[in-house]
Design an enzyme around this catalytic site. Structure first.
Site, PDB file in Angstrom:
ATOM      1  N   GLU A 107      -4.476  -7.540   4.832  1.00 30.18           N
ATOM      2  CA  GLU A 107      -3.623  -6.410   5.239  1.00 30.18           C
ATOM      3  C   GLU A 107      -2.699  -6.834   6.388  1.00 30.18           C
ATOM      4  O   GLU A 107      -3.081  -7.595   7.268  1.00 30.18           O
ATOM      5  CB  GLU A 107      -4.504  -5.239   5.689  1.00 30.18           C
ATOM      6  CG  GLU A 107      -3.695  -4.015   6.078  1.00 30.18           C
ATOM      7  CD  GLU A 107      -4.579  -2.813   6.454  1.00 30.18           C
ATOM      8  OE1 GLU A 107      -5.809  -2.975   6.563  1.00 30.18           O
ATOM      9  OE2 GLU A 107      -4.011  -1.723   6.629  1.00 30.18           O
ATOM     10  N   ASP A 125      -5.086   3.866  -0.055  1.00 30.18           N
ATOM     11  CA  ASP A 125      -6.228   4.119   0.839  1.00 30.18           C
ATOM     12  C   ASP A 125      -6.569   5.609   0.816  1.00 30.18           C
ATOM     13  O   ASP A 125      -5.755   6.437   1.239  1.00 30.18           O
ATOM     14  CB  ASP A 125      -5.835   3.678   2.257  1.00 30.18           C
ATOM     15  CG  ASP A 125      -7.008   3.667   3.233  1.00 30.18           C
ATOM     16  OD1 ASP A 125      -8.096   4.167   2.852  1.00 30.18           O
ATOM     17  OD2 ASP A 125      -6.835   3.160   4.353  1.00 30.18           O
ATOM     18  N   GLU A 180     -13.890  -1.390   5.983  1.00 30.94           N
ATOM     19  CA  GLU A 180     -13.212  -1.574   7.270  1.00 30.94           C
ATOM     20  C   GLU A 180     -14.011  -0.997   8.426  1.00 30.94           C
ATOM     21  O   GLU A 180     -13.812  -1.401   9.567  1.00 30.94           O
ATOM     22  CB  GLU A 180     -11.784  -1.009   7.242  1.00 30.94           C
ATOM     23  CG  GLU A 180     -11.722   0.500   7.140  1.00 30.94           C
ATOM     24  CD  GLU A 180     -10.303   1.056   7.154  1.00 30.94           C
ATOM     25  OE1 GLU A 180      -9.447   0.502   6.446  1.00 30.94           O
ATOM     26  OE2 GLU A 180     -10.066   2.032   7.879  1.00 30.94           O
ATOM     27  N   TRP A 195     -12.181  12.122   8.306  1.00 30.00           N
ATOM     28  CA  TRP A 195     -10.771  11.757   8.521  1.00 30.00           C
ATOM     29  C   TRP A 195     -10.481  10.405   7.894  1.00 30.00           C
ATOM     30  O   TRP A 195     -11.290   9.527   7.886  1.00 30.00           O
ATOM     31  CB  TRP A 195     -10.432  11.699  10.017  1.00 30.00           C
ATOM     32  CG  TRP A 195      -9.022  11.241  10.206  1.00 30.00           C
ATOM     33  CD1 TRP A 195      -7.876  11.963   9.966  1.00 30.00           C
ATOM     34  CD2 TRP A 195      -8.580   9.930  10.584  1.00 30.00           C
ATOM     35  NE1 TRP A 195      -6.772  11.190  10.183  1.00 30.00           N
ATOM     36  CE2 TRP A 195      -7.169   9.939  10.561  1.00 30.00           C
ATOM     37  CE3 TRP A 195      -9.252   8.753  10.929  1.00 30.00           C
ATOM     38  CZ2 TRP A 195      -6.406   8.819  10.873  1.00 30.00           C
ATOM     39  CZ3 TRP A 195      -8.507   7.644  11.248  1.00 30.00           C
ATOM     40  CH2 TRP A 195      -7.089   7.679  11.229  1.00 30.00           C
ATOM     41  N   GLU A 211      -8.963   2.115  -1.994  1.00 35.81           N
ATOM     42  CA  GLU A 211      -9.734   1.766  -0.786  1.00 35.81           C
ATOM     43  C   GLU A 211     -10.485   2.963  -0.219  1.00 35.81           C
ATOM     44  O   GLU A 211      -9.959   4.086  -0.207  1.00 35.81           O
ATOM     45  CB  GLU A 211      -8.722   1.235   0.239  1.00 35.81           C
ATOM     46  CG  GLU A 211      -9.283   0.961   1.604  1.00 35.81           C
ATOM     47  CD  GLU A 211      -8.179   0.519   2.553  1.00 35.81           C
ATOM     48  OE1 GLU A 211      -7.159  -0.051   2.099  1.00 35.81           O
ATOM     49  OE2 GLU A 211      -8.313   0.762   3.762  1.00 35.81           O
ATOM     50  N   HIS A 223      -9.051   6.805   2.478  1.00 39.58           N
ATOM     51  CA  HIS A 223      -9.539   7.023   3.845  1.00 39.58           C
ATOM     52  C   HIS A 223     -10.756   7.943   3.882  1.00 39.58           C
ATOM     53  O   HIS A 223     -10.821   8.906   4.667  1.00 39.58           O
ATOM     54  CB  HIS A 223      -8.408   7.524   4.755  1.00 39.58           C
ATOM     55  CG  HIS A 223      -8.433   6.891   6.114  1.00 39.58           C
ATOM     56  ND1 HIS A 223      -8.933   7.523   7.208  1.00 39.58           N
ATOM     57  CD2 HIS A 223      -8.029   5.666   6.532  1.00 39.58           C
ATOM     58  CE1 HIS A 223      -8.835   6.709   8.260  1.00 39.58           C
ATOM     59  NE2 HIS A 223      -8.304   5.581   7.868  1.00 39.58           N
ATOM     60  N   TYR A 230      -2.937  11.272   6.319  1.00 42.21           N
ATOM     61  CA  TYR A 230      -3.274   9.931   6.778  1.00 42.21           C
ATOM     62  C   TYR A 230      -2.223   8.923   6.282  1.00 42.21           C
ATOM     63  O   TYR A 230      -1.841   8.943   5.121  1.00 42.21           O
ATOM     64  CB  TYR A 230      -4.665   9.500   6.263  1.00 42.21           C
ATOM     65  CG  TYR A 230      -4.827   8.017   6.404  1.00 42.21           C
ATOM     66  CD1 TYR A 230      -5.051   7.468   7.653  1.00 42.21           C
ATOM     67  CD2 TYR A 230      -4.626   7.164   5.320  1.00 42.21           C
ATOM     68  CE1 TYR A 230      -5.093   6.096   7.822  1.00 42.21           C
ATOM     69  CE2 TYR A 230      -4.676   5.793   5.480  1.00 42.21           C
ATOM     70  CZ  TYR A 230      -4.912   5.266   6.736  1.00 42.21           C
ATOM     71  OH  TYR A 230      -4.928   3.919   6.911  1.00 42.21           O
ATOM     72  N   ARG A 284     -13.816  -5.475   3.122  1.00 40.99           N
ATOM     73  CA  ARG A 284     -12.708  -5.410   4.100  1.00 40.99           C
ATOM     74  C   ARG A 284     -13.120  -5.591   5.554  1.00 40.99           C
ATOM     75  O   ARG A 284     -12.291  -5.516   6.454  1.00 40.99           O
ATOM     76  CB  ARG A 284     -12.007  -4.047   3.944  1.00 40.99           C
ATOM     77  CG  ARG A 284     -11.198  -4.023   2.711  1.00 40.99           C
ATOM     78  CD  ARG A 284     -10.385  -2.808   2.491  1.00 40.99           C
ATOM     79  NE  ARG A 284      -9.735  -2.164   3.601  1.00 40.99           N
ATOM     80  CZ  ARG A 284      -8.672  -2.609   4.259  1.00 40.99           C
ATOM     81  NH1 ARG A 284      -8.126  -3.772   3.906  1.00 40.99           N
ATOM     82  NH2 ARG A 284      -8.142  -1.918   5.255  1.00 40.99           N
ATOM     83  N   ARG A 324       0.865  -1.180   0.000  1.00 38.13           N
ATOM     84  CA  ARG A 324       0.000   0.000   0.000  1.00 38.13           C
ATOM     85  C   ARG A 324       0.899   1.225   0.000  1.00 38.13           C
ATOM     86  O   ARG A 324       1.830   1.316   0.804  1.00 38.13           O
ATOM     87  CB  ARG A 324      -0.889  -0.015   1.241  1.00 38.13           C
ATOM     88  CG  ARG A 324      -1.994   0.998   1.189  1.00 38.13           C
ATOM     89  CD  ARG A 324      -2.737   1.072   2.513  1.00 38.13           C
ATOM     90  NE  ARG A 324      -2.125   2.026   3.397  1.00 38.13           N
ATOM     91  CZ  ARG A 324      -2.716   2.507   4.500  1.00 38.13           C
ATOM     92  NH1 ARG A 324      -3.923   2.087   4.849  1.00 38.13           N
ATOM     93  NH2 ARG A 324      -2.105   3.380   5.254  1.00 38.13           N
TER      94      ARG A 324
HETATM   95  O1  LIG Z   1      -5.432   0.013   7.703  1.00 35.53           O
HETATM   96  C1  LIG Z   1      -6.210   0.765   7.122  1.00 35.53           C
HETATM   97  O2  LIG Z   1      -6.550   0.611   5.953  1.00 35.53           O
HETATM   98  C2  LIG Z   1      -6.769   1.905   7.851  1.00 35.53           C
HETATM   99  O3  LIG Z   1      -7.475   2.664   7.247  1.00 35.53           O
HETATM  100  C3  LIG Z   1      -6.418   2.029   9.280  1.00 35.53           C
HETATM  101  C4  LIG Z   1      -7.402   2.904  10.072  1.00 35.53           C
HETATM  102  O4  LIG Z   1      -7.078   4.255   9.917  1.00 35.53           O
HETATM  103  C5  LIG Z   1      -7.341   2.558  11.522  1.00 35.53           C
HETATM  104  O5  LIG Z   1      -7.591   1.198  11.686  1.00 35.53           O
HETATM  105  C6  LIG Z   1      -8.303   3.376  12.345  1.00 35.53           C
HETATM  106  O6  LIG Z   1      -8.402   2.869  13.617  1.00 35.53           O
HETATM  107 MG   LIG Z   2      -8.145   1.767   5.395  1.00 37.61          MG
END
Ligand SMILES: O=C(O)C(=O)C[C@H](O)[C@H](O)CO
Ligand SMILES: [Mg+2]
Length: 403
Positions: free
Chosen positions: A340, A211, A263, A403, A237, A213, A159, A284, A147
């Site tokens: 992951e 990601d 996630e 975020w 992602e 995010h 991030y 995920r 990643r």
């Molecule tokens: O591992 C990832 O893909 C994430 O996005 C991690 C997250 O920010 C994290 O698990 C938040 O608690």
């Molecule tokens: Mg993630």
């Protein structure tokens, strides 16, 4: 096989983890991960106050009935706190059942569908050049998939990128939420340059992931997906927040970049429409937050009907217990995609001894009966809970953003 004792163990060997230990009258015990990053004590209280008292005296072999009892029986269904608590109970019960059968968990699930489980690691850097060095280091370690996230010029904290070079990235980085500033424009201009540089240096075989995010709108995500098509990502992602599942339709209509999401989901209903409409490629939702093996198996089975594969969340804020159980699941599940891997540090690993192994870009499942992860309660007791929060994001004009 009655449950006679249950303990909720909160420990912080560098970061917080919540673990449930269920002990049966024969002495066989199972453990489950209940960690919900930044909201750990909510799950611990849910377990201690409402779940543990109802488990004492129950038959540990009745996994399905216990799942239904905790899900339907609560009346208040779904949500990350409830589902993480149920997830921990479920994981611990599968651990007990596999130990009682003297089998590694993957055997109980249906046996091996593969010999090894492909995993991806995080490569980050303050800029493109330092990120490329991280990719080189991970390729050297044997990873076949990485990643890639790099600092964006003009954005101070991003991030996935450690605050200081050489440090580990930790999202829950302050007692109360830190404030980050976000610019969609700067980000969108930067990401295609990052992937062009990675492909130029490393060629086209390495699997690349990214990601977002949750930071984009659907049309912005569509633009990003199109812009990175020449670099054929393994996945993009969480490109939008997904309370509205329809959002994925618009993105899908514009780009062939594969999409991964889930996630932060905790139930099959969070992803049902996007799976059935084939708007995504990877789901995920991890075992801990998705109600354990019993429920995530239902998600995976639904996904398999629509060519959607698994790609479990595996950050450091899920404990080695979740990772260990996930590797058994990954070894069995027919529609596996990738796992992951954000490695835990040595201190965490010493609190959670385990038998899974990393080799040549893959995880190898262990043969210990159960899910193969334990907790050293004495070591855990030496590391008390420390409040830690995830950051918040604001646009440059001060608007609170995702975020
Ligand atoms: O591992 C990832 O893909 C994430 O996005 C991690 C997250 O920010 C994290 O698990 C938040 O608690
Ligand atoms: Mg993630």
């Amino acid at each position: 096989m009655k449950i006679i004792d249950a303990r909720v163990i909160v420990t912080s060997p560098g970061r917080n983890f919540v673990t449930l230990k269920l002990i049966t009258e024969s002495g066989t015990y199972g453990i489950g991960d209940a960690t919900l990053n930044g909201r750990e004590m909510a799950v611990a209280a849910y377990l201690e106050e409402h779940v543990v008292p109802a488990l004492i005296g129950r038959d540990a072999s009745r996994i399905e009935d216990t799942w239904q009892y905790l899900y339907r029986g609560a009346y208040w269904r779904r949500g990350p706190v409830t589902m993480s608590a149920i997830g921990a109970v479920d994981m611990a019960l599968w651990d007990i059942k596999a130990k009682a059968a003297n089998m590694p968990l993957y055997q109980l699930l249906g046996g091996k569908s593969r010999e090894r489980v492909m995993t991806y690691a995080h490569c980050t850097g303050k800029d493109i050049d330092s990120c490329l060095e991280e990719v080189a280091r991970h390729v050297e370690l044997g990873y076949k998939a990485v990643r890639v996230q790099a600092g964006v010029p003009g954005i101070e904290t991003i991030y996935g990128v450690a605050k200081r070079e050489g440090e580990r990235y930790e999202p829950a980085d302050a007692e109360l939420p830190a404030e980050h500033v976000w610019s969609t424009e700067k980000y969108l201009n930067h990401v295609p340059q990052l992937f062009a540089a990675v492909r130029e240096r490393f060629g086209h075989e390495l699997h690349l992931l990214h990601d977002v995010h949750h930071r984009l709108t659907p049309i912005e995500a569509a633009r990003l997906g199109k812009a990175v098509e020449p670099y054929h990502l393994f996945w993009l992602e969480d490109c939008v927040p997904a309370e509205n599942q329809e959002s994925l339709r618009l993105i899908r209509e514009h780009t062939t970049t594969p999409l991964a999401i889930g996630e932060v989901f905790n139930s099959i209903h969070d992803c049902r429409e996007m799976i059935q409409n084939q708007w995504i490629d990877y789901i995920r939702t991890p075992l801990t937050h998705g109600g354990g093996i019993t429920h995530v198996r239902r998600i995976a089975d639904l996904a398999s009907l629509y060519h959607v594969r698994t790609g479990f969340h595996g950050p450091t804020d899920l404990s080695p217990v979740c990772l260990g159980a996930a590797i058994h699941f990954d070894t069995w599940v027919p529609n596996f995609g990738i796992q992951e891997h954000m490695p835990h540090d040595e201190l965490t690993d010493s609190v959670f001894p385990h038998d899974y192994r990393f080799e040549d870009g893959h995880f190898l499942v262990g043969e210990t009966p159960g899910h193969g992860v334990d907790i050293d309660e004495e070591a855990a007791a030496r590391h008390p809970f420390k409040r830690a929060s995830l950051p918040v994001n604001r646009l440059e004009d001060g608007t609170l953003w995702h975020w």
